[in-house]
Design an enzyme around this catalytic site. Structure first.
Site, PDB file in Angstrom:
ATOM      1  N   GLU A  11     -39.743 -54.899 -45.005  1.00  0.00           N
ATOM      2  CA  GLU A  11     -39.578 -55.954 -43.692  1.00  0.00           C
ATOM      3  C   GLU A  11     -38.076 -55.652 -42.913  1.00  0.00           C
ATOM      4  O   GLU A  11     -38.219 -55.764 -41.909  1.00  0.00           O
ATOM      5  CB  GLU A  11     -39.690 -57.349 -44.230  1.00  0.00           C
ATOM      6  CG  GLU A  11     -41.054 -57.534 -44.512  1.00  0.00           C
ATOM      7  CD  GLU A  11     -41.436 -59.139 -45.130  1.00  0.00           C
ATOM      8  OE1 GLU A  11     -40.651 -59.921 -44.608  1.00  0.00           O
ATOM      9  OE2 GLU A  11     -42.145 -59.424 -46.155  1.00  0.00           O
ATOM     10  N   ASP A  84     -42.254 -58.442 -48.575  1.00  0.00           N
ATOM     11  CA  ASP A  84     -42.150 -59.479 -49.904  1.00  0.00           C
ATOM     12  C   ASP A  84     -43.339 -59.794 -50.432  1.00  0.00           C
ATOM     13  O   ASP A  84     -44.651 -59.844 -49.910  1.00  0.00           O
ATOM     14  CB  ASP A  84     -41.353 -60.640 -49.172  1.00  0.00           C
ATOM     15  CG  ASP A  84     -40.064 -60.152 -48.470  1.00  0.00           C
ATOM     16  OD1 ASP A  84     -39.573 -58.939 -48.687  1.00  0.00           O
ATOM     17  OD2 ASP A  84     -39.453 -60.906 -47.592  1.00  0.00           O
ATOM     18  N   ASP A  86     -44.752 -62.565 -51.121  1.00  0.00           N
ATOM     19  CA  ASP A  86     -45.190 -63.883 -50.880  1.00  0.00           C
ATOM     20  C   ASP A  86     -46.129 -64.018 -49.772  1.00  0.00           C
ATOM     21  O   ASP A  86     -46.491 -62.843 -49.444  1.00  0.00           O
ATOM     22  CB  ASP A  86     -43.910 -64.742 -50.489  1.00  0.00           C
ATOM     23  CG  ASP A  86     -43.254 -64.313 -49.296  1.00  0.00           C
ATOM     24  OD1 ASP A  86     -43.743 -63.518 -48.506  1.00  0.00           O
ATOM     25  OD2 ASP A  86     -42.026 -64.719 -49.039  1.00  0.00           O
ATOM     26  N   GLU A  88     -46.222 -64.799 -46.660  1.00  0.00           N
ATOM     27  CA  GLU A  88     -46.097 -63.947 -45.382  1.00  0.00           C
ATOM     28  C   GLU A  88     -45.837 -62.630 -45.735  1.00  0.00           C
ATOM     29  O   GLU A  88     -46.409 -61.802 -44.750  1.00  0.00           O
ATOM     30  CB  GLU A  88     -44.755 -64.401 -44.986  1.00  0.00           C
ATOM     31  CG  GLU A  88     -44.575 -66.112 -44.374  1.00  0.00           C
ATOM     32  CD  GLU A  88     -45.507 -66.323 -43.390  1.00  0.00           C
ATOM     33  OE1 GLU A  88     -45.870 -65.647 -42.506  1.00  0.00           O
ATOM     34  OE2 GLU A  88     -46.248 -67.438 -43.501  1.00  0.00           O
ATOM     35  N   TYR A 289     -29.770 -60.285 -49.953  1.00  0.00           N
ATOM     36  CA  TYR A 289     -30.816 -61.056 -48.671  1.00  0.00           C
ATOM     37  C   TYR A 289     -30.282 -62.455 -48.406  1.00  0.00           C
ATOM     38  O   TYR A 289     -30.192 -63.200 -49.565  1.00  0.00           O
ATOM     39  CB  TYR A 289     -32.049 -60.854 -48.878  1.00  0.00           C
ATOM     40  CG  TYR A 289     -32.890 -61.113 -47.790  1.00  0.00           C
ATOM     41  CD1 TYR A 289     -32.663 -60.471 -46.484  1.00  0.00           C
ATOM     42  CD2 TYR A 289     -33.768 -62.071 -47.776  1.00  0.00           C
ATOM     43  CE1 TYR A 289     -33.220 -60.681 -45.289  1.00  0.00           C
ATOM     44  CE2 TYR A 289     -34.435 -62.326 -46.563  1.00  0.00           C
ATOM     45  CZ  TYR A 289     -34.286 -61.502 -45.321  1.00  0.00           C
ATOM     46  OH  TYR A 289     -34.899 -61.830 -44.193  1.00  0.00           O
ATOM     47  N   ARG A 291     -31.999 -65.038 -46.886  1.00  0.00           N
ATOM     48  CA  ARG A 291     -32.963 -66.035 -46.670  1.00  0.00           C
ATOM     49  C   ARG A 291     -33.826 -66.146 -48.055  1.00  0.00           C
ATOM     50  O   ARG A 291     -34.778 -65.229 -48.184  1.00  0.00           O
ATOM     51  CB  ARG A 291     -33.726 -65.830 -45.276  1.00  0.00           C
ATOM     52  CG  ARG A 291     -32.878 -65.829 -44.170  1.00  0.00           C
ATOM     53  CD  ARG A 291     -33.924 -65.653 -42.936  1.00  0.00           C
ATOM     54  NE  ARG A 291     -33.982 -64.332 -42.627  1.00  0.00           N
ATOM     55  CZ  ARG A 291     -33.270 -63.732 -41.760  1.00  0.00           C
ATOM     56  NH1 ARG A 291     -32.298 -64.299 -40.932  1.00  0.00           N
ATOM     57  NH2 ARG A 291     -33.331 -62.532 -41.121  1.00  0.00           N
ATOM     58  N   HIS A 334     -37.121 -62.942 -53.261  1.00  0.00           N
ATOM     59  CA  HIS A 334     -35.870 -62.247 -53.387  1.00  0.00           C
ATOM     60  C   HIS A 334     -35.112 -62.639 -54.453  1.00  0.00           C
ATOM     61  O   HIS A 334     -35.463 -63.678 -55.199  1.00  0.00           O
ATOM     62  CB  HIS A 334     -35.002 -62.552 -52.157  1.00  0.00           C
ATOM     63  CG  HIS A 334     -35.646 -62.112 -50.932  1.00  0.00           C
ATOM     64  ND1 HIS A 334     -36.662 -62.851 -50.079  1.00  0.00           N
ATOM     65  CD2 HIS A 334     -36.167 -60.890 -50.402  1.00  0.00           C
ATOM     66  CE1 HIS A 334     -37.310 -62.312 -49.118  1.00  0.00           C
ATOM     67  NE2 HIS A 334     -36.895 -61.169 -49.190  1.00  0.00           N
TER      68      HIS A 334
END
Length: 770
Positions: A11, A84, A86, A88, A289, A291, A334
């Site tokens: 991403e 990632d 998850d 999303e 990362y 976020r 993450h």
DNA sequence: CAGTGAGCGAGCTTCCGCTTGACTT
């Protein structure tokens, strides 16, 4: 024939760079820059007639990314979708496979939670297929948010004001602010008294002072006074001493939310400033990362931290810890936010970047350190005939542990110790003073940005990537205003029993209450919209709405529920409410009648007008026009009184004549002012009030300003009338054609020549253009 | 640094979550 390189798509481009470095020449690593497809920005993009089928489009700004990815896929062997792990991320992988028409045979889905060689190599050896249930959970989430946002917002445009918005996340954020403001406003202050004493004791010819408090509140002045009377002339003694070991445990490493909170508390950074600094640190490769909702550290980070701690402080300070996330709805794709290389204590960069890095470094290191061990001593002091006891406490740090790098209290730099004199049970104590001071119960605190993020996270509302944007949105819509408030002064009573004459004296002190710095206040529009939404969309404004739908999304992800059926059920209940809200005829203005104008007997009304909140005296009838006055900063329709509203019509007012010209007092954009001869003079708000200021005082202010103006001009130049040396708020400076320039400390401003000034200016401009 | 507060109508606004630049101030 040359072997084709495998392609990995992640991403984030910074992540791509790192991974490419780790994997070497057999892999090409590209980035999707987040989602590559979404519902149309303009239209609803959902086919309501056909099972809520989403209509996805590639936004213009993503076309270039997609075409580059197409090219890369063409030249690649296998394609590994490494977005990632998850909801999303799974959806991103699915959109990629759809848009790039990736064939199943050569496409794999891989996941890792940390960017370390082991984690990545491990991921490559255990690929899986795209989890369509998880993708569907994301689609349901996306569609529900779109339906809520795009069906409710237009109602607000029609019934309240254009360009407003509503949504599952932002509307609850506003509700929190509105309700807190009302709690504060409705809070009933209660006065009570706290009693504290200063005692002295003499030991080995040394005199020590000991401070102690009574933990119970005294409900009234009378009760406090009675107790002080009772204490008159009494001797006290140490009744009991207890020592208790305490330990303090370091906090978990940073997540997005805790980083924002600590940066706000300790460094006073706004949520969005913290994120932009963190982004820069991330892109420079200094931190992982930013976020994330995970407190997990990779084993690589654990080892490196341990090594650093041992090197800096020794073996006994190190303690490897694994933290568990307790946050509602955390997806843990993450690691926690940590230094990429924990052995790196400092980094180059701007001052602000360095300070944020330092905070992250300390928090990470501290999380891997031993508990602090503290010895807490509690001393109970009393006197015969009373069941009220004074308590003194001391805290001595026996072993600093993690407090060596990260103190846990109030953002103070160093952990604090409090010492007690050497005491023994039974020692008699004389009082020096016993003081009863009046206190007031406190309303709940107003939110600042970071506190709001914390609350949202606690409710499971919003994600690490949206906290900062949400807070910006509710301010941009004008629902919420971030500002300072000076606070008000209030009197507190102080009763003191002194050992000198054994007399009780009474004194009144002043304290400031309600002072606020960078806090979030609701606006009239915010309150109006909130009440409107609460009335028509109770369910969506419910603090548990997100948690409830999240459970359903989880069901979809587990494969237990069909996503269309879930949305269908939601929409069947939701859409009729939209239609009902559309039916209301009147525009909402929040109109409220405050009372009658004592002069004319006409109604005094507050409401939201075309240009914002306004007070109106009388109604428009035939030729008769009402009088209007705008509300001032800080005033709300909900709380303004009739008197305050009528005061707004008293300004501007003529206060007298000076030098044959009128002096007019008013309140403008920059606060209270006097206007005279078309010049403005500000009235200091702390000492004067434009409503009551006298002619004499006004003249004084005008003369003082003229005097200051005279002193302001230090030097002018014949060579160029545009160049001036002036005296400003922060000392002397150069003014040239509307621009200001600093004068170096070592230069004497009075003796600067024309050439020297021009040199300073050109140098400053060169620096700016760099 | 002041005052606006009528009405009509066309065209626009808007969500949440993933990501960065490319812009201006």
């Amino acid at each position: 024939m040359e072997e084709k390189k495998n392609l990995i798509i992640v991403e984030s481009p910074a992540k791509a760079k790192t991974i490419e470095k780790i994997l070497g020449k057999n892999y090409k690593v590209k980035s999707s820059f987040g989602h590559i497809r979404d519902l149309s920005k303009k239209k609803l993009g959902i086919d309501l007639e056909h099972g809520f089928k989403p209509q996805y489009v590639i936004p213009d700004e993503k076309k270039k990314v997609v075409s580059e990815l197409r090219k890369a896929v063409k030249n690649a062997g296998h394609v590994l979708l490494a977005s990632d792990e998850d909801r999303e991320g799974e959806a991103i992988a699915w959109h990629l496979s759809e848009v790039l028409s990736l064939p199943d045979e050569t496409t794999k889905r891989i996941v890792f939670h940390e960017i370390t060689p082991t984690a990545i190599k491990q991921a490559i050896t255990s690929p899986r297929t795209i989890n369509l249930d998880l993708v569907n959970a994301q689609q349901a989430r996306r569609i529900l948010d779109r339906l809520v946002g795009f069906e409710i917002s237009p109602i607000l445009w029609k019934k309240v004001k254009p360009a407003l918005s509503a949504g599952r996340v932002q509307s609850v954020a506003v509700r929190l602010i509105v309700e807190r403001e009302r709690e504060i406003h409705n809070f009933k202050l209660q006065s009570y008294y706290r009693i504290s004493g200063e005692f002295y004791l003499t030991l080995n010819q040394k005199t020590y002072l000991l401070k102690a408090d009574i933990p119970e509140k005294f409900p009234s002045r009378k009760a406090a006074l009675e107790f002080l009377e009772f204490c008159k002339g009494k001797t006290f003694s140490v009744l009991n001493i207890t020592k208790k070991p305490l330990k303090r445990t370091p906090p978990a490493p940073f997540t997005t939310s805790t980083l924002q909170q600590e940066a706000s508390r300790r460094l006073k950074y706004s949520v969005s400033y913290t994120m932009s600094l963190a982004q820069r640190l991330y892109e420079a490769g200094y931190i992982t990362y930013m976020r994330t909702d995970s407190v997990n550290l990779s084993s690589l980070a654990l080892n490196a931290s341990r090594k650093k701690i041992v090197e800096l402080f020794g073996e006994k300070y190190a303690k490897t810890r694994h933290f568990k996330t307790r946050t509602k709805g955390a997806q843990e794709a993450h690691e926690a936010i940590r230094p990429t290389y924990p052995d790196r204590e400092t980094i180059p960069g701007s001052k602000a970047e360095q300070r944020l890095y330092d905070l992250i470094w300390k928090r990470t290191i501290a999380s891997q350190m031993e508990d602090a061990r503290i010895e807490k001593t509690t001393v109970t002091i009393g006197t015969e005939g009373s069941d009220k006891y004074f308590i003194a406490t001391g805290e001595v740090i026996k072993f600093e542990g993690f407090l060596k790098v990260y103190s846990d209290r109030n953002g103070a730099e160093k952990a604090e110790e409090t010492f007690l004199p050497p005491l023994k049970t039974g020692i008699p104590l004389k009082y020096k003073t016993i003081m009863a001071s009046e206190k007031f119960t406190q309303p709940p605190p107003r939110y600042n940005e970071a506190m709001l993020v914390r609350k949202l996270e606690e409710l499971g509302i919003g994600r690490p990537s949206t906290y900062a944007p949400t807070i910006t949105t509710i301010q941009q819509r004008g629902y919420v205003i971030k500002e300072d408030r000076p606070g008000e002064s209030r009197n507190i009573t102080l009763l003191t029993l002194n050992d000198k004459q054994d007399q009780i004296t009474e004194k009144t002190n002043k304290e400031t209450v309600g002072k606020e710095k960078a806090k979030l206040f609701p606006s009239d529009i915010g309150m109006l919209v909130n009440d409107f939404l609460l009335e028509h969309f109770t369910d969506i404004l419910d603090y548990n709405f997100t948690a409830t739908v999240e459970k359903q999304f989880d069901e979809i992800a587990r494969g237990g529920v069909n996503w269309q059926q879930m949305i269908e059920k939601f929409y069947k209940d939701f859409h009729p409410r939209v239609e009902a809200a559309e039916k209301i005829t009147h525009k909402r203005t929040g109109e409220k009648v405050l009372g009658k104008d004592p002069k004319t007997g006409e109604e005094v009304i507050v409401k939201i007008g075309r240009y914002g909140p306004v007070v109106q005296i009388g109604r428009a009838e035939g030729d008769k026009k009402p009088r209007y006055a705008s509300l001032r900063k800080g005033q709300l329709i909900e709380t303004i009184t009739l008197e305050e509203a009528l005061d707004l019509f008293k300004l501007p007012r003529t206060i007298g004549i000076f030098e044959n010209k009128e002096m007019v007092a008013g309140i403008g954009r920059y606060g209270p002012y006097i206007r005279h001869d078309n010049k403005f003079y500000s009235i200091p708000a702390q000492t004067d009030d434009p409503l009551t200021i006298t002619e004499e005082r006004a003249i004084e202010i005008i003369l003082a300003k003229r005097e200051a103006e005279k002193k302001k001009l230090i030097k002018t130049f014949d060579e160029d009338p545009d160049l001036q040396i002036l005296n400003g708020r922060w000392g002397p400076y150069i003014k040239y054609k509307k621009n200001n320039f600093r004068i170096p400390k070592k230069q004497d401003p009075e003796n600067l020549t024309y050439e020297e000034c021009m040199n300073l200016i050109s140098e400053a401009q060169k620096k700016k253009n760099k």
